[in-house]
Design an enzyme around this catalytic site. Structure first.
Site, short mmCIF file in Angstrom:
data_model
loop_
_atom_site.label_atom_id
_atom_site.label_comp_id
_atom_site.label_asym_id
_atom_site.label_seq_id
_atom_site.Cartn_x
_atom_site.Cartn_y
_atom_site.Cartn_z
CG HIS A 63 -1.75 -0.95 1.49
ND1 HIS A 63 -2.39 -1.34 2.63
CD2 HIS A 63 -2.43 -1.99 0.37
CE1 HIS A 63 -3.16 -2.45 2.61
NE2 HIS A 63 -3.11 -2.93 1.11
CE LYS A 73 1.72 3.57 5.09
NZ LYS A 73 1.18 2.22 4.36
CE1 TYR A 133 -0.50 2.46 8.71
CE2 TYR A 133 -0.87 0.29 9.92
CZ TYR A 133 -1.23 1.29 8.82
OH TYR A 133 -2.17 0.98 8.04
CG ASP A 170 -4.23 -5.67 -0.08
OD1 ASP A 170 -4.32 -4.50 -0.73
OD2 ASP A 170 -4.05 -5.76 1.13
#
Length: 190
Positions: A63, A73, A133, A170
């Site tokens: 992603h 991130k 995250y 996905d």
């Protein structure tokens, strides 16, 4: 002060925060802006995300968000373990399409810093794995993109012994060659 390890791709870092344990348990500053700045990491995180993946073999990714909602991130595991991956998607980069992977776990207490211009994904290695995250831009559905986790031109050797479990999004993700990433590599000279 966290331990910071440079990985094979420019800007992708493994970070291990200090952990202070005694008979009661432990204490750890998983993020401290001043300590990170002292290590050369100056990012403004604006959102925290938390995922639970029940079965081992769950795949999330690859992603990224396109500019102007591109995200750095800082990824860590609070329960279980993952194989965590960053893929360079900066067109013109000498490492375009290359990847780096690290096993992150609650046991090792390590983190992965994935900078803008990199796609991110992971496979869970244990059941009931929780990943937390921080990101530097808010989520934007219009800028959210995915690349196939098993794109043969990227060639990530995902851990064996698992049946990958993916979301419909996905599973339908395109190959890197079919995606306009929105990132261009700009070499800087000092």
């Amino acid at each position: 002060m966290p331990e910071v390890r440079e990985l094979e791709l420019d800007g992708v870092l493994e970070i291990v925060p200090a952990k202070f344990a005694d008979e009661r348990g432990f204490f750890s500053e998983t993020y401290n802006a001043a300590a990170f700045a002292a290590a050369g990491i100056t990012l403004d995180f604006v959102q925290d995300n938390h995922s639970l993946s029940v079965p081992a073999g769950t795949v999330r990714g690859l992603h990224f968000q396109t500019p102007p909602f591109a995200q750095d991130k800082l990824v860590r595991v609070v329960r279980g373990a993952i194989f965590d991956v960053a893929v360079d998607i900066r067109v013109g980069s000498p490492t375009f399409g290359r990847w780096v992977g690290v096993e992150l776990s609650a046991r090792e207490w390590n983190q992965l810093l994935v900078p803008k211009g990199f796609a991110h994904g992971f496979m869970t290695l244990e059941p009931e794995t929780e990943v937390v995250y921080k990101v530097t831009a808010l989520y934007s559905r219009e800028h959210d993109r995915a690349i196939r986790f098993d794109d043969p031109t990227i060639g990530i050797p995902w851990p064996e012994g698992f049946t990958p479990l993916l979301s419909p999004k996905d599973r339908a993700a395109p190959l890197l060659a079919e995606v306009e990433t929105g990132f261009r590599y700009e070499e800087t000279s000092t």
